[in-house]
Design a protein around this motif. Structure first.
Motif, PDB file in Angstrom:
ATOM      1  N   SER A 197     -46.832 -74.903 -46.312  1.00  0.00           N
ATOM      2  CA  SER A 197     -46.645 -76.457 -45.888  1.00  0.00           C
ATOM      3  C   SER A 197     -46.491 -76.640 -44.389  1.00  0.00           C
ATOM      4  O   SER A 197     -47.023 -77.489 -43.664  1.00  0.00           O
ATOM      5  N   GLU A 202     -53.362 -75.504 -46.874  1.00  0.00           N
ATOM      6  CA  GLU A 202     -53.637 -76.185 -48.268  1.00  0.00           C
ATOM      7  C   GLU A 202     -52.621 -75.464 -49.202  1.00  0.00           C
ATOM      8  O   GLU A 202     -52.650 -74.060 -49.318  1.00  0.00           O
ATOM      9  N   ASP A 204     -52.926 -74.910 -52.940  1.00  0.00           N
ATOM     10  CA  ASP A 204     -53.790 -74.828 -53.900  1.00  0.00           C
ATOM     11  C   ASP A 204     -53.263 -74.294 -55.132  1.00  0.00           C
ATOM     12  O   ASP A 204     -52.886 -73.274 -55.211  1.00  0.00           O
TER      13      ASP A 204
END
Length: 328
Positions: A197, A202, A204
């Motif tokens: 982050s 991303e 996922d």
């Protein structure tokens, strides 16, 4: 135990300490407690009758002594115990409730003075024991809301450092083989998520696959990750066994480690240094964890002024070896 305490005119903590042979309880009080126990026919008071017998025994409860991580921790415990003239009993639970019940009964009987717990939870029979915080230590795996002093590392920071290292190498698609539900594994997954982050990458959910802390489960989880497109260029594993399992799958699929996929483990068990390729991993000071846990337990048993419920953090180290490389 509460009934014995009422009849003897003391609190439950004094009862537990007396029947564990603690020198903090006078001979007169100990005799009164034993008399009350005999009058009530209380079955937990068939343990050692002398202070020396109980003070020289500590019980270590762990899931599996065959796990190289736990065996090293136990070695540290035994080292300090031997120097202090204290015996160590090993309780291998295999995560079986019936075995945990027997270990709890052994502890409650007064057969041992103290308890070091590596299982990550308390047997139900010990959950409401009032003086447990003065007679037990959690090591390596914290027990949430138990109030026990815990000796471990900062799992979150260690995992975040490992994943941040992969990001610094240029990896952007990083999978995670997570461990089974436990506070340590949850912290390691939070560290993975935080590093991703903060780097603006991303998160996922399909890139996180659960494992069971075994090489076989690492193989199975890696098969899942490597079958998804695009394939991750790096995998952070919650322990070394799963990381080694992931490396074997890469080889089976004709992938090169680290040229095609970088792999990072956690714990730095002995095989990590000698595997092919040698594993980049987070080193926990396993033997020192055991040593410090035993030192802290002895302090709790010997001195009521020692504070309970502390979180003692030992340093970790990211060990960089041949299983990681920059993105080509």
């Amino acid at each position: 135990m509460a009934a014995v305490a009422r009849l003897a005119g003391v609190n439950a903590g004094t009862v537990s300490r007396a029947l564990a042979g603690s020198s903090l309880v006078s001979a007169e009080t100990r005799a009164r407690i034993r008399a009350a126990a005999q009058e009530l026919g209380y079955p937990l008071f068939d343990g050692p009758t002398t202070e020396r017998e109980s003070e020289r025994q500590v019980l270590v409860a762990l899931r599996d002594i065959a796990n190289p991580f736990f065996s090293d921790v136990v070695s540290g415990i035994a080292e300090v115990a031997q120097d202090a003239g204290c015996g160590v009993l090993i309780g291998n639970t295999f995560s079986r409730p019936d075995v945990e019940r027997r270990l709890a009964a052994n502890f409650l009987s007064g057969a041992v003075a103290g308890l070091i717990i590596q299982t990550g939870h308390l047997p139900r029979e010990l959950e409401h024991l009032r003086d447990l915080k003065r007679r037990a230590i959690a090591v390596a795996v914290p027990i949430e809301e138990a109030g026990l002093t815990t000796v471990g590392i900062d799992e979150f920071a260690a995992a975040k450092e490992a994943v941040s290292y992969l990001i610094a190498l240029g990896h952007r698609d990083i999978g995670h083989i997570a461990g089974p539900p436990a506070p340590t594994n949850a912290s390691r997954q939070r560290g993975y998520r935080a590093a991703m982050s903060e780097a603006g990458l991303e998160l996922d959910p399909a890139r996180i696959v659960p494992g069971e802390n075994t090489m076989r489960s690492g193989q199975e989880a890696a098969m899942v990750l490597l079958s998804r497109l695009p394939m991750p260029t790096a995998i952070f594993c919650a322990n070394d066994e799963m990381a080694i399992g992931a490396i074997t799958v890469c080889k089976q699929k004709g992938l090169r480690v680290p040229e095609d996929v970088s792999i990072v483990g956690f714990d730095d068990v002995e095989i990590a240094e000698f595997y092919d390729p040698p594993l980049t991993t987070v080193r926990q000071p396993r033997r020192e964890l055991g040593r410090r846990a035993m030192i802290e337990l002895m302090a709790l048993l010997d001195d009521e002024r020692v504070e309970t419920g502390r979180n003692i953090i030992l340093p970790h180290t990211l060990i960089v070896r041949g299983s990681t490389a920059g993105v080509s």
